[in-house]
Enzyme design. Structure first.
Site, PDB file in Angstrom:
ATOM      1  N   LEU A   1     103.006 -26.666  46.375  1.00 20.69           N
ATOM      2  CA  LEU A   1     101.803 -27.221  45.774  1.00 20.69           C
ATOM      3  C   LEU A   1     100.802 -26.142  45.398  1.00 20.69           C
ATOM      4  CD1 LEU A   1     101.193 -30.238  48.194  1.00 20.69           C
ATOM      5  CD2 LEU A   1     102.114 -30.330  45.871  1.00 20.69           C
TER       6      LEU A   1
ATOM      7  N   GLY B   1      94.673 -17.736  50.548  1.00 24.25           N
ATOM      8  CA  GLY B   1      94.630 -16.419  51.151  1.00 24.25           C
ATOM      9  C   GLY B   1      95.406 -16.336  52.448  1.00 24.25           C
ATOM     10  N   MET B   2      95.485 -17.445  53.188  1.00 23.65           N
ATOM     11  CA  MET B   2      96.165 -17.427  54.480  1.00 23.65           C
ATOM     12  C   MET B   2      97.553 -18.041  54.453  1.00 23.65           C
ATOM     13  SD  MET B   2      93.245 -18.160  57.343  1.00 23.65           S
ATOM     14  CE  MET B   2      94.487 -18.083  58.632  1.00 23.65           C
TER      15      MET B   2
ATOM     16  N   LYS C   1     101.336 -26.648  55.421  1.00 28.16           N
ATOM     17  CA  LYS C   1     100.705 -25.360  55.154  1.00 28.16           C
ATOM     18  C   LYS C   1     101.342 -24.319  56.062  1.00 28.16           C
ATOM     19  CE  LYS C   1      96.147 -23.144  54.896  1.00 28.16           C
ATOM     20  NZ  LYS C   1      94.683 -23.362  55.078  1.00 28.16           N
TER      21      LYS C   1
ATOM     22  N   ASP D   1      82.831 -22.316  54.026  1.00 26.83           N
ATOM     23  CA  ASP D   1      83.389 -22.088  52.686  1.00 26.83           C
ATOM     24  C   ASP D   1      83.338 -23.371  51.857  1.00 26.83           C
ATOM     25  OD1 ASP D   1      84.551 -20.615  50.630  1.00 26.83           O
ATOM     26  OD2 ASP D   1      86.593 -21.054  51.272  1.00 26.83           O
TER      27      ASP D   1
END
Length: 199
Positions: free
Chosen positions: A44, A48-49, A67, A168
């Site tokens: 998808l 950054g991680m 994730k 963020d």
């Protein structure tokens, strides 16, 4: 997440959980493999991680977003801790304005991964870009903006009550999804707690 994730992919309007970057290494051969009882269907987006994939439960057909922490970060205690904290913080709050966490596990090669609710919708930024144009389009209707901002504020209040600071928050990290229980028929969900702080 940026196209929406972001992890839930901006250009496609699918759920993402972190801004999209192209410099992170690809995860080879994951499509079609299984993590727990979930089979990876497609990628998808990427942040950054970690990278985020759509997956389907092999027995009940439930869709999920997985994730996976980037391989080059898996041996960095600071990033592993942030990744674990993201799952823990989302589970602590349990609010309708947050993504549901189903599980926290590892891939066959030991990479950390979060199995979470699959979202279909678009980011707040994507919605804004569709309606901000010129001429006949004057931007998002005030009523719609008010509804979404109320939902975001209520979610943040629940998050802050548990001592969590997102750090963020931006239109790309707010996902708009269908919700038949909401008066407007839509729900704003805050994404990407990758750099959130727990007091």
């Amino acid at each position: 997440m940026n196209t929406p994730e972001q992890v839930h992919a901006k250009s496609s309007g699918l759920p993402i959980a972190a801004p999209v970057h192209t410099s992170a290494p690809e995860l080879p051969g994951l499509i079609g493999t299984e993590i727990g009882k979930y089979r990876i269907v497609r990628k998808l987006g990427e942040g950054g991680m970690g990278s985020v994939f759509e997956a389907v439960h092999s027995q009940i057909g439930q869709r999920a977003a997985i994730k996976i922490l980037h391989a080059h970060l898996c041996h960095e205690p600071k990033f592993v801790r942030r990744f674990v904290d993201e799952a823990r913080m989302l589970s602590m709050v349990g609010h309708a304005g947050l993504v549901k966490i189903y599980d926290f596990t590892k891939t066959s090669d030991g990479s950390q991964c979060i199995i979470m609710e699959f979202l279909e919708g678009e980011s707040l930024w994507s919605r804004f870009c569709k309606t901000k144009g010129d001429g006949a389009k004057k931007g998002m209707p005030a009523r719609e903006v008010t509804q979404l901002v109320r939902q975001v504020a209520a979610t943040l209040a629940a998050v802050h009550a548990r001592g969590i600071t997102h750090r963020d928050l931006k239109p790309d990290n707010v996902m708009i999804v269908k919700d038949l229980e909401s008066p407007s028929g839509e729900r704003a969900k805050i994404l990407d707690f990758g750099i959130a702080k727990l007091d």
